[in-house]
Design an enzyme around this catalytic site. Structure first.
Site, mmCIF file in Angstrom:
data_model
loop_
_atom_site.group_PDB
_atom_site.id
_atom_site.type_symbol
_atom_site.label_atom_id
_atom_site.label_comp_id
_atom_site.label_asym_id
_atom_site.label_seq_id
_atom_site.Cartn_x
_atom_site.Cartn_y
_atom_site.Cartn_z
ATOM 1 N N HIS A 22 0.813 -1.216 0.000
ATOM 2 C CA HIS A 22 0.000 0.000 0.000
ATOM 3 C C HIS A 22 0.845 1.264 0.000
ATOM 4 C CE1 HIS A 22 -3.278 -2.838 0.920
ATOM 5 N NE2 HIS A 22 -3.995 -1.963 0.236
ATOM 6 N N HIS A 79 -9.956 -1.971 4.919
ATOM 7 C CA HIS A 79 -9.231 -1.982 3.644
ATOM 8 C C HIS A 79 -10.108 -1.445 2.519
ATOM 9 C CE1 HIS A 79 -7.697 -4.283 0.000
ATOM 10 N NE2 HIS A 79 -6.711 -3.476 0.302
ATOM 11 N N HIS A 83 -9.529 2.184 0.355
ATOM 12 C CA HIS A 83 -9.474 2.261 -1.107
ATOM 13 C C HIS A 83 -10.552 3.195 -1.646
ATOM 14 C CE1 HIS A 83 -6.504 -0.528 -2.910
ATOM 15 N NE2 HIS A 83 -6.506 -1.068 -1.703
ATOM 16 N N ILE A 166 3.462 -40.639 26.558
ATOM 17 C CA ILE A 166 4.405 -41.566 25.926
ATOM 18 C C ILE A 166 4.856 -42.596 26.959
ATOM 19 C CG2 ILE A 166 6.618 -41.798 24.732
ATOM 20 C CD1 ILE A 166 6.325 -38.902 23.821
ATOM 21 N N HIS A 178 18.752 -36.547 25.869
ATOM 22 C CA HIS A 178 17.618 -35.622 25.799
ATOM 23 C C HIS A 178 17.430 -35.014 24.410
ATOM 24 C CE1 HIS A 178 16.425 -35.595 30.044
ATOM 25 N NE2 HIS A 178 17.710 -35.771 30.305
ATOM 26 N N TRP A 195 -2.703 -36.518 12.014
ATOM 27 C CA TRP A 195 -3.664 -37.614 12.145
ATOM 28 C C TRP A 195 -5.020 -37.167 12.677
ATOM 29 C CZ3 TRP A 195 0.433 -40.999 15.074
ATOM 30 C CH2 TRP A 195 1.346 -41.511 14.142
ATOM 31 N N TYR A 199 -10.753 -29.626 12.435
ATOM 32 C CA TYR A 199 -11.438 -28.918 13.514
ATOM 33 C C TYR A 199 -11.097 -29.488 14.897
ATOM 34 C CZ TYR A 199 -14.714 -32.787 12.718
ATOM 35 O OH TYR A 199 -15.277 -34.022 12.532
ATOM 36 N N GLU A 208 5.897 -35.288 28.538
ATOM 37 C CA GLU A 208 5.579 -36.200 27.433
ATOM 38 C C GLU A 208 4.084 -36.398 27.273
ATOM 39 O OE1 GLU A 208 6.858 -38.944 30.911
ATOM 40 O OE2 GLU A 208 7.243 -36.908 30.219
ATOM 41 N N LYS A 215 -14.028 -34.144 18.590
ATOM 42 C CA LYS A 215 -15.472 -33.963 18.435
ATOM 43 C C LYS A 215 -16.049 -35.221 17.818
ATOM 44 C CE LYS A 215 -15.279 -28.935 17.977
ATOM 45 N NZ LYS A 215 -15.577 -27.759 17.116
#
EC number: 2.7.7.65
Length: 296
Positions: A22, A79, A83, A166, A178, A195, A199, A208, A215
């Site tokens: 801009h 915006h 303009h 874990i 570590h 995986w 959402y 860990e 959902k």
């Protein structure tokens, strides 16, 4: 849906580019005024805000969560207003009927747009600062602040909390060090994020431990999600500089009921997970409304 750190960084970069773009637009406008040239559509078109780089970018920005949406809407509106005021000022100068009000309106439009950009940046940076540095996942504070909102807006589905730990992670650190342990945490975080559905959000809860907000239509569907995650972890070795590590996780799943505090839900899921640890590890446990725990 809470954005990843890479997504936030990309948005912040585009917001900075918007300012630069801009500045160029302003220079082009000054040139048009001096040349008495009202033919440039990116300045004089009634929809010029949609022709600039930022206008095209914001039209494709998404998906947006409910907290983020007001910031983006305000930015988009500011915006467009900027303009429109710029077009009216330029045409008024070219046609020699400008008034002080044209300049005042354009100045107000510029300030409103930059203020809207700044507000959105602050919102994004606040989220960014609460991301876990090691894994890039949202941390405990993000979950604390967003859980009530997620619970209220879960319908028509139910909200479930899956707490994963874990198995024998201390042994990984003791055996490999570590730094390799950090690789395991980062890689698992990437796996879990890939995986889960768009959402659903994965959090690093601490150490860990990870939390996934799931959902689902019913308990059975939530349990299937938990088992699937545990099996995927078991079936995917983690690559590091010295070879591969196979890890497993134990998960506890609990439904979150309306108006329940987060700590109550986590407490139930933690009891289910602890039962899984005590009975063999590498499994998913479900705790129902009566606090009965079963392996799924």
């Amino acid at each position: 849906m809470i954005k990843k750190t890479t997504e936030i960084d990309a948005i912040l970069l585009n917001l900075n580019k918007a300012i630069d773009a801009h500045y160029q637009w302003l220079v082009s406008m000054f040139h048009s005024v001096v040349a008495r040239d009202a033919s440039k559509p990116e300045i004089t078109d009634n929809h010029s805000y949609g022709l600039c780089q930022f206008g095209r970018w914001i039209d494709h920005l998404g998906p947006l969560d409910n907290d983020e949406l007001p910031y983006v809407r305000l930015m988009d509106s500011a915006h467009q207003h900027m303009h429109n005021c710029g077009r009216e000022l330029m045409l008024a100068i070219v046609e020699n009927h400008w008034q002080d009000a044209h300049f005042d309106a354009f100045q107000e439009g510029l300030l409103s747009f930059t203020a809207a950009l700044t507000d959105y940046k602050i919102y994004l940076l606040t989220i960014r600062s609460n991301m876990d540095v090691l894994t890039g996942l949202p941390g405990r504070r993000v979950l604390d602040e967003s859980f009530d909102h997620q619970l209220r807006n879960a319908e028509p589905l139910n909200l479930y909390l899956m707490l994963l730990d874990i198995d024998r992670f201390k042994l990984v650190n003791d055996t490999y060090g570590h730094l390799i342990g950090d690789v395991v945490l980062r890689t698992l975080a990437t796996y879990l994020a890939s995986w889960t559905r768009d959402y659903e959000t994965v959090y690093r809860y601490g150490g860990e431990e990870f939390i996934i907000i799931v959902k689902a239509a019913n308990d059975e569907e939530a349990c299937r999600a938990g088992v699937r995650i545990c099996q995927l972890v078991d079936n995917h070795a983690i690559t590091h500089s010295e070879g591969h590590i196979n890890i497993t996780v134990t998960a506890g799943v609990s439904r979150a009921f309306p108006e329940e505090p987060l700590d109550v839900v986590i407490g139930r899921a933690d009891r289910a997970m602890y039962e899984g640890k005590q009975t063999g590890r590498n499994r998913c446990m479900f705790i129902d409304e009566q606090n009965v725990i079963n392996r799924v």
